[in-house]
Enzyme design. Structure first.
Site, PDB file in Angstrom:
ATOM      1  N   HIS A 218      31.744  53.829  58.466  1.00  0.00           N
ATOM      2  CA  HIS A 218      30.790  53.169  57.573  1.00  0.00           C
ATOM      3  C   HIS A 218      29.556  54.055  57.334  1.00  0.00           C
ATOM      4  O   HIS A 218      29.159  54.298  56.189  1.00  0.00           O
ATOM      5  CB  HIS A 218      30.392  51.820  58.189  1.00  0.00           C
ATOM      6  N   GLU A 219      28.973  54.568  58.403  1.00  0.00           N
ATOM      7  CA  GLU A 219      27.756  55.382  58.262  1.00  0.00           C
ATOM      8  C   GLU A 219      28.034  56.682  57.513  1.00  0.00           C
ATOM      9  O   GLU A 219      27.209  57.127  56.703  1.00  0.00           O
ATOM     10  CB  GLU A 219      27.164  55.699  59.639  1.00  0.00           C
ATOM     11  N   HIS A 222      27.791  56.217  53.918  1.00  0.00           N
ATOM     12  CA  HIS A 222      26.405  56.318  53.413  1.00  0.00           C
ATOM     13  C   HIS A 222      25.981  57.786  53.328  1.00  0.00           C
ATOM     14  O   HIS A 222      25.359  58.204  52.358  1.00  0.00           O
ATOM     15  CB  HIS A 222      25.424  55.634  54.365  1.00  0.00           C
ATOM     16  N   HIS A 228      26.235  49.966  50.076  1.00  0.00           N
ATOM     17  CA  HIS A 228      27.073  48.895  50.593  1.00  0.00           C
ATOM     18  C   HIS A 228      27.955  48.323  49.489  1.00  0.00           C
ATOM     19  O   HIS A 228      27.598  48.368  48.315  1.00  0.00           O
ATOM     20  CB  HIS A 228      26.208  47.781  51.204  1.00  0.00           C
TER      21      HIS A 228
END
Ligand code: 01S
Ligand code: CA
Ligand code: ZN
Ligand code: ZN
Length: 473
Positions: A218-219, A222, A228
């Protein structure tokens, strides 16, 4: 223009970054500096540093945020609150399209990106962390033509670290729970960097704690520039929903989003990324349907829809967001309204859920119901409240379990149509609701009236999910 900007890039709260600017800010004719501070706090996640470090850290952070804003508006990136900057801030409108444009500029231009782990976890070994990060980068590298290389030198594009509380970037961590990690969008300096909250119970298993691999994927999304996603199936969905049986993979949406930024990788993915089902797809069928207190629950793949008489919106959620112990792609489920439990079946295993918790000691084997070992899975299950009986549907046959006695009834299995006239093919799911029984067969459902023992209606399977274009017939 992209290389001109310096310092801190944004941030971590796409929710803030992507929302329309609020029109009312504290405006005062001689308060340009205060105005700029409030503005940057609202739209650029600027968090004034408080306490001891304020004087040392503050000016740089403020100027960096200001340059970021100036970059976005195409102004001279002076880092000063000059008249043009104030004018742009004061004329703030809904910035959604600007933000989109802005986001598109926030991506790496190199095809090989380097990362460095500058501070390890106090809960995991260095080897565990390196392995998890290597695997996390690999998931993204399978979708787009990017390569990720770990390096020991300090000038890596992406610096990854485990930190706790204040770690001098204006976004202190909050102890165990809450924020698990954050990342900066692509850019020089802190851009692309990823910070994990060292106080989380990081682990490399699904069974307990916080799965470092799941959060890293997930990170890293980014760090590559993804905000998101509102798709609950996406890795970029802003909640940690990692279950006991979750297979970590990018979803269809993640792959689409990252490929829009970096293009497609030439070789195809080993496994097609899973799509999140659309409740209004006319071909939608279900894995299982059950009542649960006042609600009806529709299971499909990793997801479920909860239909409650007083909820206006029928939202899709991951099954694991409520029950981390349950698997995806379940076969059948029923609610024993006399015992107030829900039973969930997959293959030869079943789980019992009571007061919204999966009970300890599960899964157990369906042989406990009296199924012979030749029965490998169940298609559907239906609890008949008044008679305290449960019907199990397997292929063209129906088995009847006596809940009070705890055994399978004599004379079963029987052809389904023998007990349920009009139901003459295998069923996907079955549920009792408001005195009627609903059998789901592919994209259709049959309403059965038990008093007259016949099918009274044929409807779309997703009839309950409020799709404007679908009506019963
Ligand atoms: N980081 O990327 C996050 O999404 C933060 C919240 C930001 C507002 C900083 C976070 O740690 N969110 C938690 C989470 O579960 C609730 N994120 C998704 C994940 O899998 N890491
Ligand atoms: Ca935390
Ligand atoms: Zn940080
Ligand atoms: Zn996030």
């Amino acid at each position: 223009m992209g290389n001109l900007w310096l310092g801190l890039f944004t941030l971590l709260q796409p929710a803030v970054l992507y929302a329309c600017p609020l029109p009312l800010l504290g405006v005062s004719a001689d308060g340009d500096l205060e105005f700029a501070e409030v503005y940057l706090e609202k739209f650029y996640n600027y968090k004034p540093v408080t306490g001891r470090r304020r004087r040392a850290a503050e000016p740089n952070l403020f100027q960096a945020k200001l340059r970021e804003m100036q970059h976005f508006f195409g102004l001279e990136e002076s880092g000063n609150v000059d008249p043009q900057t104030i004018a742009a801030m004061r004329s703030a409108r809904c910035g959604l399209s600007d933000v989109e444009k802005f986001r598109k500029t926030m991506r790496w231009t190199n095809r090989t990106l380097t990362y460095r782990i500058s501070r390890f976890s106090s809960k995991l070994t260095a080897a565990q962390v390196r392995t998890a990060f290597r695997q996390a980068w690999k998931l993204w590298a399978q979708a787009v033509p990017l390569k990720f290389r770990r390096q020991r030198k300090s000038d890596a594009d992406i610096v990854i670290s485990f930190n706790s509380k204040d770690h001098e970037d204006g976004s202190p961590f909050d102890g165990e729970g809450g924020i698990l990690a954050h990342a900066f969008f692509p850019g020089p300096g802190i851009g692309g960097d990823v910070h994990f909250d060292d106080e989380e119970a990081w682990s490399t298993t699904n069974a307990k704690g916080c799965n470092v691999l799941a959060v890293a994927v997930h990170e890293f999304g980014h760090a590559l520039g993804l905000p998101h996603s509102s798709d609950p199936g996406a890795i970029m969905f802003p909640a940690y929903n990692f279950g006991l049986h979750t297979v970590l993979q990018l979803s269809f949406q993640d792959v689409k989003d990252i490929q829009e930024m970096y293009g497609k990788r030439a070789i195809s993915l080993d496994r097609l990324p899973p799509k999140t089902p659309d409740k209004c797809d006319t071909t939608l069928s279900f894995d299982a349907v059950t009542g649960l207190q006042q609600e009806l629950i529709f299971f499909k793949d990793r997801f479920m829809w909860r239909v409650h008489p007083s909820f206006e919106q029928i939202g899709i959620t991951l099954i694991t967001s409520l029950w981390p112990e349950l698997p995806a792609h379940i076969d059948a489920a029923y609610e024993n309204t006399n015992k107030n439990t829900m039973l969930v079946f997959k293959g030869s295993q079943y789980w019992e859920v009571s007061s919204l918790k999966v009970k300890h000691g599960y899964p157990r084997n369906i042989s406990e119901f009296g199924f012979p070992s030749t029965v490998r899975s169940i298609d559907a299950a239906l609890y008949l409240r008044e008679r305290r009986l449960t019907d199990f549907f397997i292929g063209g046959e129906c088995w009847r379990f006596d809940e009070d006695a705890g055994w399978m009834m004599e004379g079963f299995p029987k052809p389904i149509a023998h007990e349920w006239p009009g139901i003459d093919s295998p069923v996907d799911a079955a549920v009792v609701h408001d005195g009627h029984i609903y059998f789901f067969v592919g994209p259709q459902q049959l309403e059965f009236n038990p008093r007259i023992r016949q099918v009274t209606k044929t409807m779309a399977a997703n009839m309950w999910l409020q799709c404007p274009e679908i009506t019963g017939s």
